[in-house]
Scaffold this motif. Structure first.
Motif, short mmCIF file in Angstrom:
data_model
loop_
_atom_site.label_atom_id
_atom_site.label_comp_id
_atom_site.label_asym_id
_atom_site.label_seq_id
_atom_site.Cartn_x
_atom_site.Cartn_y
_atom_site.Cartn_z
N UNK A 33 0.83 -1.19 0.00
CA UNK A 33 0.00 0.00 0.00
C UNK A 33 0.87 1.25 0.00
N UNK A 34 0.24 2.38 -0.33
CA UNK A 34 0.98 3.65 -0.34
C UNK A 34 1.07 4.29 1.04
N UNK A 35 0.12 3.96 1.91
CA UNK A 35 0.05 4.67 3.18
C UNK A 35 -0.40 3.71 4.27
N UNK A 36 -0.52 4.25 5.48
CA UNK A 36 -0.97 3.45 6.62
C UNK A 36 -2.42 3.00 6.39
N UNK A 69 8.32 4.76 2.83
CA UNK A 69 8.01 3.56 2.05
C UNK A 69 7.70 3.97 0.61
N UNK A 70 8.44 3.43 -0.33
CA UNK A 70 8.25 3.71 -1.75
C UNK A 70 7.67 2.46 -2.40
N UNK A 71 6.36 2.43 -2.67
CA UNK A 71 5.75 1.21 -3.22
C UNK A 71 6.38 0.74 -4.52
N UNK A 72 6.66 1.66 -5.44
CA UNK A 72 7.25 1.23 -6.71
C UNK A 72 8.69 0.79 -6.52
N UNK A 83 1.76 -3.46 -6.24
CA UNK A 83 1.91 -2.20 -5.51
C UNK A 83 0.91 -1.19 -6.04
N UNK A 84 0.54 -0.26 -5.18
CA UNK A 84 -0.31 0.85 -5.56
C UNK A 84 0.56 2.08 -5.80
N UNK A 85 0.21 2.85 -6.80
CA UNK A 85 0.96 4.07 -7.08
C UNK A 85 0.12 5.01 -7.92
N UNK A 86 0.52 6.25 -7.95
CA UNK A 86 -0.13 7.23 -8.83
C UNK A 86 0.29 6.96 -10.28
N UNK A 87 -0.60 7.27 -11.20
CA UNK A 87 -0.32 7.08 -12.62
C UNK A 87 0.91 7.88 -13.04
N UNK A 131 5.04 32.72 -3.19
CA UNK A 131 4.49 32.34 -1.88
C UNK A 131 5.04 30.99 -1.43
N UNK A 132 4.93 30.74 -0.12
CA UNK A 132 5.34 29.45 0.44
C UNK A 132 4.22 28.44 0.23
N UNK A 133 4.56 27.32 -0.42
CA UNK A 133 3.57 26.28 -0.73
C UNK A 133 4.06 24.95 -0.19
N UNK A 134 3.26 24.32 0.65
CA UNK A 134 3.61 23.01 1.18
C UNK A 134 3.39 21.93 0.14
N UNK A 135 4.45 21.17 -0.18
CA UNK A 135 4.37 20.09 -1.16
C UNK A 135 4.87 18.80 -0.54
N UNK A 136 4.20 17.70 -0.89
CA UNK A 136 4.73 16.39 -0.56
C UNK A 136 5.80 16.03 -1.58
N UNK A 137 6.52 14.97 -1.32
CA UNK A 137 7.61 14.57 -2.20
C UNK A 137 7.19 13.44 -3.12
N UNK A 138 8.18 12.96 -3.90
CA UNK A 138 7.97 11.90 -4.88
C UNK A 138 6.83 12.28 -5.84
N UNK A 139 5.93 11.34 -6.11
CA UNK A 139 4.90 11.55 -7.12
C UNK A 139 3.96 12.69 -6.78
#
Length: 326
Positions: A33-36, A69-72, A83-87, A131-139
């Motif tokens: 899975x991608x997350x908890x 955790x990196x599913x791919x 594995x699950x992942x974004x397209x 501006x300051x923008x919060x971004x997640x990493x990877x995909x």
């Protein structure tokens, strides 16, 4: 007995019956899975708890994800079978030589959002310039960066953790959120809906469908029957989850509680309803798993134009359609 306790009892009875049944020659496979554990994955839990995988001849280990955790990566290293992942992430990996295939596209409409407080003065995407923008990493960063490039702006990227606290505390001007998760968390934190402006990526012309089911190409070629069996049993689990949401919720909370995660049934119920809307968008329940050629074309176009991949990822060899009858 209330409905929640009834379904928990039903799940326990089902598990006891399955435990007593002879295993036979089950094929062991694993899903990363991608997350908890959360309702984002409810259909897989029901496929396991209701014995749908066993009926398909499979013994499935469902592995939760989480930070780091990196599913791919797990898939490419052969530490899991599926594995699950974004397209978008899968297409980038494919372009980099990771020979994976899309067995089924689960999410049909992007759930990715950027959220801002109305009193920030941000009225459109261009107002985010500087501006300051919060971004997640990877995909998770690919669609926002494509959006900023499309708008011709530069933002100050701030690494966003799993918490929305920096946004709520005004440490960033905008934050990334998923419709089925962080968006609801903001309101659970006491923020009124009319205090927030939402920029929906799908409405911004960047419908990057997220969760898809992947396997390595040689796994698909050598074990197509196993891939099809796992994919179809999983999708049937999702159909059951949509038809019996309280049963699905009980399966989710069983795992949430066992992992001692900080969540609650109300939030997980919101997430499950959101997942139903995202999975069945355009395709209903009959065509669950279909990858729209238009979505593949559009994501290819954006990824190439913004330099994320050097050339389009061709459907042939990448789209396996394990959800279909052969």
């Amino acid at each position: 007995m209330d409905r929640g306790k009834f379904w928990v009892a039903a799940l326990m009875a089902c598990a006891l019956l399955l435990a007593a049944a002879p295993a036979g020659a089950l094929t062991k496979v694993s899903l990363q899975l991608q997350w908890v554990h959360q309702a984002q994955f409810a259909g897989f839990y029901l496929a396991q708890d209701l014995g749908l995988y066993r009926q398909a001849g499979l013994e499935v280990e469902i592995r939760p994800g989480g930070p780091g955790v990196d599913p791919l990566g797990e898939l490419a290293a052969r530490r899991c079978d599926f594995a699950l992942s974004w397209l978008s992430e899968a297409m980038v990996a494919r372009s980099q030589g990771v020979e994976l295939v899309n067995l089924a596209q689960l999410v049909q409409r992007s759930a990715l959002l950027l959220v801002v407080f109305n009193d920030s003065g941000i009225r459109n995407i261009r107002d985010l310039n500087g501006r300051k923008v919060g971004l997640w990493r990877r995909q998770f960063a690919v669609p926002p960066r494509a959006l900023f490039a499309k708008a011709g702006i530069q933002v100050e990227e701030v690494n966003q953790s799993v918490s929305m606290a920096p946004f709520l505390q005004r440490a960033v001007d905008a934050a990334t959120a998923m419709l089925y998760n962080e968006y609801d968390q903001i309101y659970q934190a006491g923020v009124d809906r009319d205090e927030i402006t939402v920029f929906d990526f799908a409405e911004q012309g960047l419908n990057f469908p997220e969760d898809g089911l992947y396997a390595m190409q040689d796994t698909w070629k050598q074990r197509a029957q196993v891939c099809r069996a796992f994919t179809r049993a999983s999708l049937e689990g999702w159909r059951r989850a949509f038809a019996q949401p309280e049963l699905a919720l009980a399966a989710v909370m069983k795992r949430v509680n066992a992992a001692k995660l900080a969540s609650n049934p109300a939030h997980q119920r919101w997430m499950l309803k959101s997942m139903q809307d995202l999975y069945t968008h355009r395709v209903g329940t009959a065509l669950l798993g279909q990858l729209s050629p238009y979505d593949l074309l559009q994501v290819n176009r954006i990824l190439v134009s913004q330099g994320f991949i050097p050339a389009p990822v061709e459907a042939q060899g990448f789209v396996a359609e394990a959800w279909k009858e052969p």
